[in-house]
Design a protein around this motif. Structure first.
Motif, short mmCIF file in Angstrom:
data_model
loop_
_atom_site.label_atom_id
_atom_site.label_comp_id
_atom_site.label_asym_id
_atom_site.label_seq_id
_atom_site.Cartn_x
_atom_site.Cartn_y
_atom_site.Cartn_z
N LEU A 47 21.21 27.71 41.28
CA LEU A 47 20.55 26.41 41.41
C LEU A 47 19.05 26.55 41.16
N ARG A 48 18.46 27.55 41.75
CA ARG A 48 17.02 27.77 41.62
C ARG A 48 16.63 27.99 40.16
N ARG A 49 17.41 28.80 39.44
CA ARG A 49 17.13 29.03 38.02
C ARG A 49 17.33 27.76 37.20
N SER A 50 18.36 26.99 37.53
CA SER A 50 18.64 25.75 36.79
C SER A 50 17.53 24.73 36.98
N ILE A 51 17.03 24.60 38.19
CA ILE A 51 15.97 23.62 38.47
C ILE A 51 14.65 24.12 37.92
N GLY A 52 14.37 25.39 38.10
CA GLY A 52 13.20 26.01 37.49
C GLY A 52 11.89 25.86 38.25
N THR A 53 11.63 24.71 38.84
CA THR A 53 10.31 24.47 39.45
C THR A 53 10.36 24.44 40.97
N ILE A 54 11.43 24.91 41.56
CA ILE A 54 11.60 24.81 43.02
C ILE A 54 11.47 26.20 43.65
N SER A 55 10.80 26.26 44.78
CA SER A 55 10.66 27.54 45.47
C SER A 55 11.94 27.85 46.25
N PHE A 56 12.10 29.10 46.60
CA PHE A 56 13.26 29.54 47.38
C PHE A 56 13.33 28.75 48.69
#
Length: 119
Positions: A47-56
């Protein structure tokens, strides 16, 4: 039939409209739900890679809120290293047509679309 979603004298939070916004409002919740609807099951880092601009940390908070609201399911596998998968619940799936309508509206009413109509 009702006259309006937000009647005069009624606080926004006390309406169905306000309730829906409280569940999916914010910068990332709808995006998370979109990715889960497209991929069915995803792990945190996917999910994090797909969204790209979101922190952990932000993604973790959003996932916890979506789970608490019953919109996503969290499945934890008892193994080392830990494995956790996220998917939309039935309740979350019921919001996807709304998100699709918002997407269609945006495509029809975005600045480039409006400029094309005017030419």
């Amino acid at each position: 039939m009702r006259d309006t979603c937000v009647p005069t004298g009624v606080g926004l939070k006390d309406t169905g409209f306000g309730y829906t916004l409280s569940l999916i409002g914010g910068k990332y919740k709808m995006i998370i739900m979109y990715w889960l609807s497209e991929n069915k099951v995803m792990r945190h880092n996917e999910l994090r890679r797909s969204i790209g601009t979101i922190s952990f940390k932000t993604l973790s908070i959003m996932l916890k809120e979506l789970e608490a609201d019953g919109l996503i399911l969290r499945k934890e596998f008892p193994q080392i290293p830990p494995k956790v998968e996220y998917s939309l619940s039935e309740r979350g799936l019921s919001l996807i047509p709304l998100l699709n309508m918002m997407c269609e509206w945006g495509e029809k009413n975005s600045l480039p679309a409006l400029e094309a109509i005017q030419q």
